[in-house]
Design a protein around this motif. Sequence first.
Motif, PDB file in Angstrom:
ATOM      1  N   ALA A 252       0.828  -1.204   0.000  1.00 39.35           N
ATOM      2  CA  ALA A 252       0.000   0.000   0.000  1.00 39.35           C
ATOM      3  C   ALA A 252       0.862   1.253   0.000  1.00 39.35           C
ATOM      4  CB  ALA A 252      -0.929  -0.008   1.209  1.00 39.35           C
ATOM      5  N   PHE A 253       1.896   1.256   0.827  1.00 43.99           N
ATOM      6  CA  PHE A 253       2.780   2.416   0.928  1.00 43.99           C
ATOM      7  C   PHE A 253       3.481   2.683  -0.404  1.00 43.99           C
ATOM      8  CE2 PHE A 253       6.736   4.604   1.935  1.00 43.99           C
ATOM      9  CZ  PHE A 253       6.294   5.611   2.771  1.00 43.99           C
ATOM     10  N   SER A 254       3.872   1.613  -1.079  1.00 49.92           N
ATOM     11  CA  SER A 254       4.607   1.763  -2.339  1.00 49.92           C
ATOM     12  C   SER A 254       3.726   2.234  -3.482  1.00 49.92           C
ATOM     13  CB  SER A 254       5.272   0.434  -2.724  1.00 49.92           C
ATOM     14  OG  SER A 254       4.298  -0.550  -3.018  1.00 49.92           O
ATOM     15  N   GLY A 255       2.404   2.088  -3.323  1.00 44.84           N
ATOM     16  CA  GLY A 255       1.492   2.517  -4.374  1.00 44.84           C
ATOM     17  C   GLY A 255       1.493   1.609  -5.579  1.00 44.84           C
ATOM     18  N   CYS A 256       1.836   0.336  -5.371  1.00 46.11           N
ATOM     19  CA  CYS A 256       1.982  -0.609  -6.476  1.00 46.11           C
ATOM     20  C   CYS A 256       0.709  -1.433  -6.678  1.00 46.11           C
ATOM     21  CB  CYS A 256       3.165  -1.542  -6.223  1.00 46.11           C
ATOM     22  SG  CYS A 256       4.734  -0.645  -6.071  1.00 46.11           S
ATOM     23  N   TYR A 257       0.610  -2.022  -7.853  1.00 43.52           N
ATOM     24  CA  TYR A 257      -0.544  -2.860  -8.190  1.00 43.52           C
ATOM     25  C   TYR A 257      -0.032  -4.132  -8.848  1.00 43.52           C
ATOM     26  CZ  TYR A 257      -4.639  -4.579 -10.742  1.00 43.52           C
ATOM     27  OH  TYR A 257      -5.626  -5.369 -11.247  1.00 43.52           O
ATOM     28  N   TYR A 258      -0.595  -5.286  -8.436  1.00 45.79           N
ATOM     29  CA  TYR A 258      -0.077  -6.576  -8.889  1.00 45.79           C
ATOM     30  C   TYR A 258      -1.116  -7.427  -9.620  1.00 45.79           C
ATOM     31  CZ  TYR A 258       4.039  -5.501  -6.142  1.00 45.79           C
ATOM     32  OH  TYR A 258       5.192  -4.898  -5.661  1.00 45.79           O
ATOM     33  N   GLY A 259      -2.153  -6.791 -10.149  1.00 46.98           N
ATOM     34  CA  GLY A 259      -3.091  -7.518 -10.996  1.00 46.98           C
ATOM     35  C   GLY A 259      -4.230  -8.189 -10.265  1.00 46.98           C
ATOM     36  N   GLY A 260      -4.505  -7.776  -9.022  1.00 43.87           N
ATOM     37  CA  GLY A 260      -5.569  -8.404  -8.240  1.00 43.87           C
ATOM     38  C   GLY A 260      -6.935  -7.783  -8.431  1.00 43.87           C
ATOM     39  N   GLY A 261      -7.078  -6.913  -9.418  1.00 47.41           N
ATOM     40  CA  GLY A 261      -8.388  -6.339  -9.731  1.00 47.41           C
ATOM     41  C   GLY A 261      -8.888  -5.336  -8.700  1.00 47.41           C
ATOM     42  N   ASP A 262     -10.206  -5.148  -8.703  1.00 49.67           N
ATOM     43  CA  ASP A 262     -10.819  -4.151  -7.819  1.00 49.67           C
ATOM     44  C   ASP A 262     -10.600  -4.480  -6.346  1.00 49.67           C
ATOM     45  OD1 ASP A 262     -11.704  -2.764 -10.003  1.00 49.67           O
ATOM     46  OD2 ASP A 262     -13.717  -3.653  -9.989  1.00 49.67           O
ATOM     47  N   LYS A 263     -10.584  -5.763  -6.016  1.00 51.00           N
ATOM     48  CA  LYS A 263     -10.380  -6.177  -4.623  1.00 51.00           C
ATOM     49  C   LYS A 263      -9.025  -5.671  -4.111  1.00 51.00           C
ATOM     50  CE  LYS A 263     -10.320 -10.354  -1.688  1.00 51.00           C
ATOM     51  NZ  LYS A 263      -8.936 -10.262  -1.183  1.00 51.00           N
ATOM     52  N   GLU A 264      -7.975  -5.899  -4.871  1.00 48.70           N
ATOM     53  CA  GLU A 264      -6.640  -5.443  -4.466  1.00 48.70           C
ATOM     54  C   GLU A 264      -6.590  -3.923  -4.392  1.00 48.70           C
ATOM     55  OE1 GLU A 264      -2.216  -5.063  -6.384  1.00 48.70           O
ATOM     56  OE2 GLU A 264      -3.272  -6.957  -6.751  1.00 48.70           O
ATOM     57  N   ARG A 265      -7.153  -3.263  -5.410  1.00 43.25           N
ATOM     58  CA  ARG A 265      -7.124  -1.791  -5.420  1.00 43.25           C
ATOM     59  C   ARG A 265      -7.845  -1.218  -4.196  1.00 43.25           C
ATOM     60  NH1 ARG A 265      -7.937  -2.596 -11.147  1.00 43.25           N
ATOM     61  NH2 ARG A 265      -6.139  -1.822 -12.328  1.00 43.25           N
ATOM     62  N   TYR A 266      -8.971  -1.805  -3.835  1.00 45.62           N
ATOM     63  CA  TYR A 266      -9.735  -1.310  -2.688  1.00 45.62           C
ATOM     64  C   TYR A 266      -8.975  -1.558  -1.382  1.00 45.62           C
ATOM     65  CZ  TYR A 266     -13.249  -0.937   0.954  1.00 45.62           C
ATOM     66  OH  TYR A 266     -13.919  -0.599   2.094  1.00 45.62           O
ATOM     67  N   GLY A 319       7.031 -11.623   6.964  1.00 47.94           N
ATOM     68  CA  GLY A 319       5.876 -11.418   7.816  1.00 47.94           C
ATOM     69  C   GLY A 319       4.639 -11.906   7.074  1.00 47.94           C
ATOM     70  N   GLU A 320       3.537 -11.218   7.275  1.00 38.59           N
ATOM     71  CA  GLU A 320       2.297 -11.586   6.588  1.00 38.59           C
ATOM     72  C   GLU A 320       2.422 -11.307   5.093  1.00 38.59           C
ATOM     73  OE1 GLU A 320      -2.369 -10.033   6.309  1.00 38.59           O
ATOM     74  OE2 GLU A 320      -0.940  -9.108   7.693  1.00 38.59           O
ATOM     75  N   ILE A 321       2.175 -12.309   4.271  1.00 39.01           N
ATOM     76  CA  ILE A 321       2.239 -12.142   2.822  1.00 39.01           C
ATOM     77  C   ILE A 321       0.856 -11.765   2.298  1.00 39.01           C
ATOM     78  CG2 ILE A 321       2.662 -13.304   0.615  1.00 39.01           C
ATOM     79  CD1 ILE A 321       5.204 -12.853   2.155  1.00 39.01           C
ATOM     80  N   TYR A 322       0.773 -10.666   1.554  1.00 37.55           N
ATOM     81  CA  TYR A 322      -0.518 -10.266   0.974  1.00 37.55           C
ATOM     82  C   TYR A 322      -0.974 -11.339  -0.025  1.00 37.55           C
ATOM     83  CZ  TYR A 322      -4.104  -7.573  -1.420  1.00 37.55           C
ATOM     84  OH  TYR A 322      -5.301  -7.148  -1.952  1.00 37.55           O
ATOM     85  N   GLY A 323      -2.151 -11.863   0.197  1.00 38.74           N
ATOM     86  CA  GLY A 323      -2.656 -12.937  -0.644  1.00 38.74           C
ATOM     87  C   GLY A 323      -2.372 -14.315  -0.103  1.00 38.74           C
ATOM     88  N   GLY A 324      -1.569 -14.399   0.982  1.00 39.27           N
ATOM     89  CA  GLY A 324      -1.326 -15.670   1.671  1.00 39.27           C
ATOM     90  C   GLY A 324      -0.730 -16.758   0.791  1.00 39.27           C
ATOM     91  N   GLU A 325      -1.214 -17.983   0.990  1.00 39.45           N
ATOM     92  CA  GLU A 325      -0.666 -19.142   0.295  1.00 39.45           C
ATOM     93  C   GLU A 325      -0.832 -19.047  -1.224  1.00 39.45           C
ATOM     94  OE1 GLU A 325       1.158 -21.802   1.273  1.00 39.45           O
ATOM     95  OE2 GLU A 325       1.342 -20.607   3.101  1.00 39.45           O
ATOM     96  N   GLU A 326      -1.891 -18.385  -1.652  1.00 41.28           N
ATOM     97  CA  GLU A 326      -2.114 -18.230  -3.092  1.00 41.28           C
ATOM     98  C   GLU A 326      -0.970 -17.450  -3.731  1.00 41.28           C
ATOM     99  OE1 GLU A 326      -4.077 -18.968  -6.605  1.00 41.28           O
ATOM    100  OE2 GLU A 326      -4.594 -19.729  -4.598  1.00 41.28           O
ATOM    101  N   THR A 327      -0.485 -16.429  -3.033  1.00 40.29           N
ATOM    102  CA  THR A 327       0.628 -15.627  -3.539  1.00 40.29           C
ATOM    103  C   THR A 327       1.930 -16.417  -3.529  1.00 40.29           C
ATOM    104  OG1 THR A 327      -0.437 -13.603  -2.752  1.00 40.29           O
ATOM    105  CG2 THR A 327       1.904 -13.475  -3.204  1.00 40.29           C
ATOM    106  N   LEU A 328       2.100 -17.268  -2.518  1.00 41.13           N
ATOM    107  CA  LEU A 328       3.347 -18.029  -2.376  1.00 41.13           C
ATOM    108  C   LEU A 328       3.408 -19.259  -3.275  1.00 41.13           C
ATOM    109  CD1 LEU A 328       3.980 -17.958   1.490  1.00 41.13           C
ATOM    110  CD2 LEU A 328       5.336 -16.836  -0.277  1.00 41.13           C
ATOM    111  N   ARG A 329       2.265 -19.727  -3.759  1.00 46.52           N
ATOM    112  CA  ARG A 329       2.240 -20.992  -4.496  1.00 46.52           C
ATOM    113  C   ARG A 329       3.230 -21.050  -5.670  1.00 46.52           C
ATOM    114  NH1 ARG A 329      -2.912 -21.471  -5.509  1.00 46.52           N
ATOM    115  NH2 ARG A 329      -3.312 -22.680  -3.615  1.00 46.52           N
ATOM    116  N   PRO A 330       3.322 -20.022  -6.520  1.00 47.26           N
ATOM    117  CA  PRO A 330       4.269 -20.112  -7.640  1.00 47.26           C
ATOM    118  C   PRO A 330       5.716 -20.276  -7.188  1.00 47.26           C
ATOM    119  CG  PRO A 330       2.699 -18.337  -8.008  1.00 47.26           C
ATOM    120  CD  PRO A 330       2.502 -18.788  -6.593  1.00 47.26           C
ATOM    121  N   LEU A 331       6.094 -19.637  -6.076  1.00 47.83           N
ATOM    122  CA  LEU A 331       7.449 -19.791  -5.555  1.00 47.83           C
ATOM    123  C   LEU A 331       7.665 -21.209  -5.044  1.00 47.83           C
ATOM    124  CD1 LEU A 331      10.206 -18.674  -4.713  1.00 47.83           C
ATOM    125  CD2 LEU A 331       9.148 -17.807  -2.614  1.00 47.83           C
TER     126      LEU A 331
END
Length: 476
Positions: A252-266, A319-331
Amino acid sequence: MLFCLGMMSLFTGHVASDLERYSQQLMKRSPYFKLDGSNRGPIDIWKSEYAEYFYGCSQRSSQFSHAIHERSSNGYLLIAASGGLNQQRTGISDAVVVARILNATLVVPELDHNSYWKDDSDFVNIFDVNWFISYLAKDVTVVKRVPDKFMRSMEKPPYTMRVPRKSPPEYYLDQVLPILKRRRVLQLTKFDYRLANNIDEELQKLRCRANFHALRFAKPIQELGQKLVMRMREMAKRFIAVHLRFEPDMLAFSGCYYGGGDKERYELGEIRKRWETLPDLSADGERRRGKCPLTPHEVGLLLRALGFANDTYIYLASGEIYGGEETLRPLRELFPNFYTKEMLANEELKLFLPFSSRLAAIDYIVCDDSDVFITNNNGNMAKILAGRRRYMGHKRTIRPNAKRLSPLFMERDQMDWDTVSGEVKAVQRGFMGEPDEMRPGRGEFHEYPYSCICEKPLGAIVGNKSGDPQSEEIKD
């Protein structure tokens, strides 16, 4: 010199040309190591071949006078550190130097309990306070608290002030010292990055002694951290530590967007409202300029592109990963041998769970001991660990060249993998933790501690190559 090296090689059994090549490079280094011809050959992804030519050197010189006694000092200096664990670590290291500049008695610093991290740990809960005091005894007098008798005799409470960021020693002597002498007890608040980067070399070395030696973690933290390192070593001879800053507040602080649609933007937009002064940014533009943290998937792609196989063992510090396990799955899919402190020490970790700084300290220990360290950002932990790993032998430390990598990864679907891999290797030159990345005045001193890294004498290098055990330890 080259003739002597050639003669020595006849006795040592080593190839003269190899020594000549390194000796030429050594003679060209001024004021610091420079690789001959940009070092365009293949890079060993696990370690730097040039690391053995340097060592950490922060010993005090004979001209550096002993610490002034408590009774003879100009007064007591109280420090209120700011931020999370590693931000506070920079503040504590700088506080030691400031106390020296002021000829003050340093009171064990007070840690920040009110930052985003909400950790009420005190200095003694995280660091070995007795070791801190004794290790610095020749440099700065440190006490656990201002004597009660002295406090009762004071007519006014301790004076409190905040100094500007990156203040030079002259500022402390001109603006702070007179107040300290007059009031005898002075507190400096929000003390992080309050000392200039470029200061006298002896003071820089004191900075290194404070950071790399005096700040030893408390026994419970140190023991658990080492247990986790041992458990990683039991599974694999070598492992990578990945430090991910991908928490919601960070994004949020960085002002970045990672393709999560309206949910992420909100969601990130709501968090961003905490900072009223942040400007409106182009999220896509920020990513293309390399201002955004790499995603866990992109960190995995970076490692694979550099040549790390998918059976490589990974320790994840985060720490807490935004998106949780879904975000970590590709790694995880790229590196199935994937471990965290929670996976390695479930029961033993319970006592530490309420304290974010103690958890960060455990991660710090494992990351410091890893064979390779990589981060997806350039925050405080990334900088502090990069500096320490350089000081401790230039252990492989990978800093993503985000400015070049971000647009590359955003367009990777338009290229075949061999092309992506080749591009990644090209843009990462100069970001792999090689000794020639160190230059006086570059970046933060805590990240590039150039005054505290010395070149080994050429004779010692030759001795090491001949297997001479007497040449293993080099003194400053």
